[in-house]
Design a protein around this motif. Sequence first.
Motif, PDB file in Angstrom:
ATOM      1  N   PHE A  61      -0.275   0.290 -33.510  1.00  0.00           N
ATOM      2  CA  PHE A  61       0.506  -0.929 -33.635  1.00  0.00           C
ATOM      3  C   PHE A  61       0.420  -1.944 -31.979  1.00  0.00           C
ATOM      4  O   PHE A  61       0.572  -2.975 -31.810  1.00  0.00           O
ATOM      5  CB  PHE A  61       1.804  -0.141 -34.338  1.00  0.00           C
ATOM      6  N   ALA A  62       1.107  -0.951 -31.528  1.00  0.00           N
ATOM      7  CA  ALA A  62       1.180  -1.159 -30.288  1.00  0.00           C
ATOM      8  C   ALA A  62      -0.161  -1.940 -28.988  1.00  0.00           C
ATOM      9  O   ALA A  62      -0.296  -3.092 -28.503  1.00  0.00           O
ATOM     10  CB  ALA A  62       2.137  -0.035 -28.881  1.00  0.00           C
TER      11      ALA A  62
ATOM     12  N   LEU B 166       2.997   2.112 -42.159  1.00  0.00           N
ATOM     13  CA  LEU B 166       3.852   3.548 -42.701  1.00  0.00           C
ATOM     14  C   LEU B 166       2.994   4.529 -44.056  1.00  0.00           C
ATOM     15  O   LEU B 166       2.906   5.434 -44.395  1.00  0.00           O
ATOM     16  CB  LEU B 166       5.178   3.856 -41.579  1.00  0.00           C
TER      17      LEU B 166
ATOM     18  N   LEU C  73       8.986  -5.378 -37.836  1.00  0.00           N
ATOM     19  CA  LEU C  73       9.302  -4.031 -38.976  1.00  0.00           C
ATOM     20  C   LEU C  73       8.673  -3.874 -40.140  1.00  0.00           C
ATOM     21  O   LEU C  73       8.121  -2.734 -40.464  1.00  0.00           O
ATOM     22  CB  LEU C  73      10.937  -4.196 -39.201  1.00  0.00           C
TER      23      LEU C  73
ATOM     24  N   LEU D 218       5.366  -2.123 -39.640  1.00  0.00           N
ATOM     25  CA  LEU D 218       4.746  -1.533 -39.947  1.00  0.00           C
ATOM     26  C   LEU D 218       5.388  -0.753 -40.516  1.00  0.00           C
ATOM     27  O   LEU D 218       5.159   0.596 -41.017  1.00  0.00           O
ATOM     28  CB  LEU D 218       5.366  -1.193 -38.277  1.00  0.00           C
ATOM     29  N   SER D 219       6.770  -0.944 -41.504  1.00  0.00           N
ATOM     30  CA  SER D 219       6.669   0.153 -42.745  1.00  0.00           C
ATOM     31  C   SER D 219       4.788  -0.292 -43.711  1.00  0.00           C
ATOM     32  O   SER D 219       5.458   1.378 -44.015  1.00  0.00           O
ATOM     33  CB  SER D 219       7.396  -0.588 -43.616  1.00  0.00           C
TER      34      SER D 219
ATOM     35  N   VAL E 190       2.674   9.657 -37.823  1.00  0.00           N
ATOM     36  CA  VAL E 190       3.322   7.940 -37.151  1.00  0.00           C
ATOM     37  C   VAL E 190       2.854   7.940 -35.611  1.00  0.00           C
ATOM     38  O   VAL E 190       3.018   6.748 -34.968  1.00  0.00           O
ATOM     39  CB  VAL E 190       5.097   8.658 -37.525  1.00  0.00           C
ATOM     40  N   LEU E 191       2.832   9.118 -35.140  1.00  0.00           N
ATOM     41  CA  LEU E 191       2.689   9.112 -33.404  1.00  0.00           C
ATOM     42  C   LEU E 191       1.376   7.988 -33.345  1.00  0.00           C
ATOM     43  O   LEU E 191       1.682   6.262 -32.353  1.00  0.00           O
ATOM     44  CB  LEU E 191       2.489  10.070 -32.947  1.00  0.00           C
ATOM     45  N   TRP E 192       0.483   8.225 -34.058  1.00  0.00           N
ATOM     46  CA  TRP E 192      -0.743   6.998 -34.388  1.00  0.00           C
ATOM     47  C   TRP E 192      -0.702   5.829 -34.384  1.00  0.00           C
ATOM     48  O   TRP E 192      -0.783   5.558 -34.183  1.00  0.00           O
ATOM     49  CB  TRP E 192      -1.741   7.908 -35.416  1.00  0.00           C
ATOM     50  N   GLY E 193      -0.002   6.231 -35.847  1.00  0.00           N
ATOM     51  CA  GLY E 193       0.677   4.634 -36.419  1.00  0.00           C
ATOM     52  C   GLY E 193       1.059   4.088 -35.026  1.00  0.00           C
ATOM     53  O   GLY E 193       0.872   2.362 -34.649  1.00  0.00           O
ATOM     54  N   ILE E 194       2.501   4.383 -34.635  1.00  0.00           N
ATOM     55  CA  ILE E 194       2.814   3.745 -33.421  1.00  0.00           C
ATOM     56  C   ILE E 194       2.023   2.917 -32.366  1.00  0.00           C
ATOM     57  O   ILE E 194       1.819   1.959 -31.834  1.00  0.00           O
ATOM     58  CB  ILE E 194       4.430   4.672 -32.974  1.00  0.00           C
ATOM     59  N   LEU E 195       1.390   4.277 -31.640  1.00  0.00           N
ATOM     60  CA  LEU E 195       0.242   3.550 -31.142  1.00  0.00           C
ATOM     61  C   LEU E 195      -0.904   2.998 -31.347  1.00  0.00           C
ATOM     62  O   LEU E 195      -0.679   1.763 -30.178  1.00  0.00           O
ATOM     63  CB  LEU E 195      -0.440   5.039 -30.511  1.00  0.00           C
TER      64      LEU E 195
END
Length: 238
Positions: free
Chosen positions: A154-155, A87, A80, A83-84, A147-152
């Motif tokens: 990160f995964a 972002l 968490l 990721l913060s 954000v979508l790129w960041g989540i991708l």
Amino acid sequence: MRDLGAGFGYLLKGQRWVARHGKQYGFGLLPGLITLVLYAAALVALAFWGEDFVAWATPFADDWSSPWQGLFRGFLTVVLFALSLLLSVLTFTAVTLLVGQPFYESLSEKVDQDVSPDGTAPESGLPLWRELWISARDSLRIVVRAVLWGILLFALGFIPFVGQTVVPVIGFFVTGFFLTEELTAVALQRRSVQLRERLALLRSRKLLVWGFGTPLGLAFLVPFVAVFLMPGAVAAPP
């Protein structure tokens, strides 16, 4: 490869311009300082209460035996916070530009007047409220993409070896692209260039964009550096 060097050269030119115009530089620091305080407060709050939030969000783990409950929730707390932070880097420019729209619009106009042969700057002809609405709308669209790129990414970071080598590099280039889009928006919106057109323009000169935005994104990882580089970054877009 020449465009990479040219992009970095634009970044340096912007910093030199604000160095020669101290009043404009000081004026341009204010939005970054305001945004930094807001982000710092949010991250400090997350550091203090992130573990409580994770515990609240995972009631199914209340009955888990030790050490699995602690390991699981500790891992989620770290995820968490990481990721913060990611972002924060991806969205800092968008939020700062939104907070400082009148400041950076004035700064951008001064740069245009300085480099224009006749000393004039393009004007959108729109009222301030309309410019703020367009800026907020476009910034939101870019933040959603980031954000979508960041989540991708990160995964993908959990993939052995690739996640620790290739993915971070891709992440810096993605960050550089979105930073450049946000910064060029200040001048291009005044020229009535819409978001879709701006994205198409930037995609056609990716090396130039990466040469400008990627070093800036790396610099923004250093605490407080983003605040002091923002005025020059706004003055610099290619």
